[in-house]
Design an enzyme around this catalytic site. Structure first.
Site: not given
Ligand code: AHR
Length: 645
Positions: A48, A238, A369-370
């Site tokens: 990321e 994110c 994602n989450e």
């Molecule tokens: O890894 C950092 C962040 O942690 C990621 O972007 C997110 O998916 C999680 O909250």
């Protein structure tokens, strides 16, 4: 079947209690019963653009804001003399801003310095490729001086370049740095009177990973290669969702000529109010083509994650109405065409025009994602139907939300089963005790539902402000024995986040740290590497009664490619263990030579740092084997990998 399993467990408990009474820890591997296949994707990488991981990190570009597209167009630059920002007759339609530099004959002349990403890292005698798009406003040729300036302000290298023509053209020069400095600057001075327009001013090391001009920083890419990853998840995290829908990650903006990829805000620039990074944007120089290419170079399956029509639910929490979701779904379908389609297809042609007519063989795609709440499965289901209809062979990853348990997790797992995704992404950033305690997390997972992708995890030791210390690594290693023993249900696992610039990070811990010149692999990195390099192909049953005191963790695999048995043992206690190992079920009844690789530290708080990157590194020694028995020497606080022929 259930009864057989119950009997097996009872027998095991009986054996263990007998051994406990005798006080002797023993380990036994049954080589006659190779079990579930270990997926080639088992241990992978999560990438990321957080902590300056792409721009300022893996992406080797040394100039910040090379296209003058930041909202304040001179961020990263120090202009002097007359320098203005313009957009008439731009060089690049989607990055229309450029500068006009006018030398009016004054002594100062005119030009600008770039500060790079917390400085520009230059190494003595290394070559750097300068390039820029330029045009002059008059008829006569003009002269620029391109200079490398050290942190003390001395311009130790000057290269004169001629500029001519009223149409945009690219100029390039290779500069050899006469000095080493992590905080250098690039300077451009207009030597002759008149005005020159300039755009996309770039400086790359000539030495990039695979020698690509729009390439990656060699040391960081090599560190990824050395993990032997089976899967590369990108572009996050994110960042996929964006702080708002407008700033979500849109892969189509990240392909085609780099000069024309529009800038995007980085989702991590003001996430933490006490640690804001207003100069953090995404140039997209490292875009989806480059991610696919990197996956190919690493021998890892590419796993792109796309927006499902929800912006970050911690931030703006914007929701795309269901009847407006189609463009998002099209993005997913087009991405599969970009990766796998024939060169005659619209997006396959874009890939081919970028130099890769062969498909990238994309097999997995993640949607969301989450995410959490009902809004997520409602949207995911529409993607799944569309993807299954057109690309039934592509496996789809859904999410179980931001936590390892709780209301959202309990809601989403059944939803993922109902929708029928192939894998479910689980995220857990927990303390070391949690990781030790959860080594058996997957022992009783449902074997009939979707498989598990432990898509983001890391052990957070809050007692040391979440340092990348040995305790964190040890607890991850213990936990990973459980991933491995349950490889029939856990198909992928990726530590997160991956990279962090020591002068520009938002989130810790991270796997690899670096400044502009060097990098350091953390103990957690070496744990990932020990598992990635010793993944094996099939799970082997292993019993070790020392697990009963909660201090030992073990998993074993068979490697059909090399004919080796690989045993991993983690000892979290502060005492060494002498453990007799018996391998039963061998066809030839004898083992030949082997190796023992181990990662150990006496101080649980110890860590590797820049300048001292090798305090904790794996060490290897030969193993003495006697028939089908070995005496394992397990040091206190250690991660051990035994490979036996
Ligand atoms: O890894 C950092 C962040 O942690 C990621 O972007 C997110 O998916 C999680 O909250």
């Amino acid at each position: 079947m259930k009864n057989i399993r119950k009997i097996q467990i009872l027998l095991l408990l009986l054996v263990l209690s007998v051994l406990r009474i005798s006080g002797q820890t023993v380990c036994e591997i049954d080589a006659s019963r190779p079990g579930a296949a270990i997926q080639p994707t088992m241990y992978g990488i999560f990438f990321e653009d957080i902590n300056f991981a792409a721009d300022g990190g893996l992406y080797a570009e040394l100039v910040k804001n090379r296209s003058f597209e930041f909202p304040q167009p001179f961020v990263g630059w120090t202009p002097f003399g007359q320098v203005t920002v313009n957009t008439e007759r731009p060089c690049f339609e989607r990055n229309p801003h450029y500068i006009s530099v006018t030398n009016d004959g004054g002594l100062l002349r005119a030009g600008l310095d770039n500060e790079g990403f917390r400085g520009i890292g230059l190494k003595k005698d290394h070559e750097y490729r300068f390039s820029a798009y330029v045009r002059v406003q008059g008829d006569s040729p003009m002269k620029l001086s391109v200079e490398l300036v050290n942190a003390g302000g001395e311009n130790l290298l000057k290269k004169e370049m001629e500029v001519k023509g009223q149409e945009w053209r690219k100029i390039t020069a290779v500069l050899t740095s006469p000095f080493t400095d992590a905080h250098s600057r690039l300077r451009i001075v207009l030597l002759t009177r008149g005005t020159v327009d300039m755009d996309h001013i770039s400086l790359f090391p000539v030495d990039t990973w695979k020698n690509r001009e729009n390439g990656l920083r060699t040391d960081l890419a090599q560190a990824l290669y050395d993990l032997n990853p089976g899967v590369l998840r990108f572009p996050g995290g994110c960042i996929v969702e964006g702080n708002s829908l407008a700033t979500r990650y849109q892969w189509k903006n990240t392909v085609g000529p780099v000069e024309n990829r529009p800038l995007n805000e980085n989702r991590w620039n003001y996430t933490f109010k006490h640690k804001a990074f207003p100069d953090y944007f995404q140039s997209y120089g490292l875009g989806f083509f480059e991610y696919f290419q990197l996956s190919e170079d690493l021998g890892a399956e590419p796993l792109p994650i796309l927006s499902c029509g929800l912006s970050c639910q911690y931030e703006s929490n914007e929701v795309v109405p269901l009847d407006s979701l189609q463009p998002y779904i099209e993005d997913a379908l087009d991405l599969i065409e970009f990766a796998n389609g024939p060169v005659s297809s619209t997006w396959g042609k874009v890939r081919a025009d970028m130099g890769h007519p062969e498909p990238f063989h994309l097999k997995f795609i993640g949607v969301g994602n989450e995410q959490w709440g009902e809004v997520y499965p409602e949207r995911l289901e529409m993607f799944v139907k569309a993807i299954r209809a057109r690309y039934p062979e592509v496996r789809i990853v859904g999410s179980s939300g931001p936590s390892a348990s709780g209301k959202e997790f309990d809601f989403l797992w059944p939803e993922m089963k109902r929708i029928g995704v192939d894998l479910v992404d689980e995220h857990y950033y927990m303390n070391p005790e949690w990781f030790f305690d959860n080594a058996h997390r997957y022992d009783n997972y449902d074997r009939k539902g979707p498989k598990v992708f432990a898509g983001e995890y890391a052990s957070h030791d809050h007692s040391t402000k979440k340092d990348n210390n040995f305790l964190a690594a040890l607890s991850e290693a213990a936990f990973m024995t459980g991933l491995e023993r349950n490889a029939d249900v856990v198909h992928m696992a990726t530590y997160a986040p991956l990279f962090a610039h020591v002068d520009a990070w938002q989130w810790n811990p991270d796997l690899i740290w670096y400044d502009n010149l060097q990098m350091v692999r953390t103990p957690s990195y070496y744990v990932q590497q020990l598992y990635g390099m010793n993944a094996g192909t099939h799970v082997l049953p292993v019993t070790m009664n020392g697990e009963a005191d909660g201090m030992l963790y073990a998993s074993a695999v068979w490697d059909a490619k090399t004919g080796e048995i690989i045993l991993k043992v983690v000892n979290r206690s502060d005492t060494s263990r002498q453990i007799p190992l018996t391998v039963k079920g061998l066809k030839k009844r004898t083992l030949s030579e082997g190796t023992h690789t181990y990662l150990q530290a006496d101080d649980l708080k110890a860590k590797n740092v820049l300048g001292e990157p090798e305090r904790i590194v794996p060490r290897m020694r030969p193993l003495t084997v006697n028939g089908n028995r070995l005496a394992l020497e397990v040091a206190p606080q250690s991660v051990n990998v035994y490979r036996i022929k």
